[in-house]
Scaffold this motif. Sequence first.
Motif, PDB file in Angstrom:
ATOM      1  N   LYS A 193      39.876  52.346  -2.942  1.00  0.00           N
ATOM      2  CA  LYS A 193      38.466  52.091  -2.657  1.00  0.00           C
ATOM      3  C   LYS A 193      37.583  53.121  -3.336  1.00  0.00           C
ATOM      4  O   LYS A 193      36.526  52.804  -3.892  1.00  0.00           O
ATOM      5  CB  LYS A 193      38.228  52.107  -1.145  1.00  0.00           C
ATOM      6  CG  LYS A 193      38.818  50.917  -0.420  1.00  0.00           C
ATOM      7  CD  LYS A 193      38.662  51.042   1.079  1.00  0.00           C
ATOM      8  CE  LYS A 193      37.212  51.060   1.481  1.00  0.00           C
ATOM      9  NZ  LYS A 193      37.066  51.114   2.964  1.00  0.00           N
ATOM     10  N   ALA A 197      34.714  52.561  -6.210  1.00  0.00           N
ATOM     11  CA  ALA A 197      33.349  53.004  -5.970  1.00  0.00           C
ATOM     12  C   ALA A 197      32.822  53.858  -7.118  1.00  0.00           C
ATOM     13  O   ALA A 197      31.635  53.842  -7.433  1.00  0.00           O
ATOM     14  CB  ALA A 197      33.277  53.788  -4.663  1.00  0.00           C
ATOM     15  N   SER A 325      32.459  48.325   5.367  1.00  0.00           N
ATOM     16  CA  SER A 325      33.200  47.788   4.228  1.00  0.00           C
ATOM     17  C   SER A 325      32.256  47.192   3.190  1.00  0.00           C
ATOM     18  O   SER A 325      32.460  47.352   1.975  1.00  0.00           O
ATOM     19  CB  SER A 325      34.201  46.728   4.706  1.00  0.00           C
ATOM     20  OG  SER A 325      35.187  47.296   5.548  1.00  0.00           O
ATOM     21  N   ASP A 328      30.841  50.010   1.227  1.00  0.00           N
ATOM     22  CA  ASP A 328      31.813  50.557   0.277  1.00  0.00           C
ATOM     23  C   ASP A 328      31.984  49.651  -0.943  1.00  0.00           C
ATOM     24  O   ASP A 328      32.211  50.133  -2.057  1.00  0.00           O
ATOM     25  CB  ASP A 328      33.163  50.766   0.958  1.00  0.00           C
ATOM     26  CG  ASP A 328      33.115  51.845   2.034  1.00  0.00           C
ATOM     27  OD1 ASP A 328      32.164  52.660   2.008  1.00  0.00           O
ATOM     28  OD2 ASP A 328      34.017  51.861   2.894  1.00  0.00           O
TER      29      ASP A 328
END
Length: 468
Positions: A193, A197, A325, A328
């Motif tokens: 993740k 990002a 979420s 993100d």
Amino acid sequence: MEPLVVIFGSTGTGKSDLAVELATQFNGEVINADAMQMYEGLPVITNQMSPEEQRGVPHHLIGNIGLREHPWTVLEFRREASRIISEIRGRGRLPIVVGGSAYYIDGLLFDDRLVKDELPAEIDPVPREELLTKFPILFEPADVMLKKLHEVDPAMANKWHPKDTRKIRNSLQIYLTTGRRASDIYAEQQSRKASRATGESPNTRTPWNVLLFWLYARRDPLNERLDARVDKMLSRGLLDEISGVYDDYRTRLASGESVDRARGIVQSIGFWQFEPYLRAIKDETPEDGPALAKLRAAGVEDTKTATRRYAKYQVRWLTMKTLASLRDEKLLDRLFLLDATDVGVWHDEVARKGVELTRAFVAGEQLSQPVDVSETAREVLTSTVERSSHQETPCNKTCDLCDKTFVTEKEWQKHLKSNRHQKSARYAKRPALVSYDARRTAVVSTKPELPAQSNVTLDDPRAAKEAT
């Protein structure tokens, strides 16, 4: 990037109504994401739409599993929902996912489903019978499983409350079935993740171009609506359906079958709330009329309370998990909050605005800013997005006074300020009480001893006074 519309929110806000409206306007089909509505033959207790309310729109994953089956895992839902979405797109129609089981929706949208909530996507589900044979410890009490989890994956064990059986079992099952620690899988997911990002790796979250609607209602008006809905469900035959589920439950127990009270249709709101009433009317020596009426009234009130509590829980999940979420994955600009508080203006505030946003979405036009939809949207989105960004500090603290364990610092501090803990603390500071016999012995022992030759006894008050 194929278009996908997703509608979520707390119970009682009109999610299914909006889904049908959008489906009729944009040649769509609806995919249910409510775990309880997947059970067949229970339209009232699971609050399913009637055929008339569906208005000819095809609905999928409603009434598709048997009464004795467990709800699908996130992975099972994701696989089947993805297949149906592809089929709908193959027909040139718009797929619309709608439901109150946010963990299903999260599992569908986000590849890196956090293992702390459910089994991760890469873990294939194992039949219960196979687990029981190979890993019987997974069916032991929570304290036994937690002790084992501390041995094999202490980082994950420290995250869970000692009584959170489901999460403890999931973490232990991951290790036993894969040989890998859940905490390691969790760390890898977080790393992926973070890479997405920062642009270091491509975003492989979903093949769909999503438009998300959050149907929101302020608590007091929603609670009144939910209470009225329970009354309406009773008039539609709620008790008859619950009675049938109860009969099946007792039959299974009588046959020696072990029934998991934390899974399956027995979780549905209304079942346990009316159990004392059902037990009374089905016993060989039932209660009298007034007693039965009292049990029924208690069941109604408890069902309303449980429904209101569930709606609150749904909002908290969306705020702390789904929105986190979405942030993100940089999808907050696709999340539109529609104000469903006032039923009298529901068409204008929810249906009309939802249709207009969907029209622009499927046409590929620039969408408005989510905070510009309404004052409620600006207020709620601003506050909840900020709140969802706050990471809770983990801890593992036990209050000996209240016999409770907490796994986040926020929960611990909240407990220390609670009335229950304050009362326990005050009680603990009280001096120990002395029994009557002990007190009497202590008092008598302070009296002076009489001369050995005296005939005076303490039974005579005047003599005792003189002796003193």
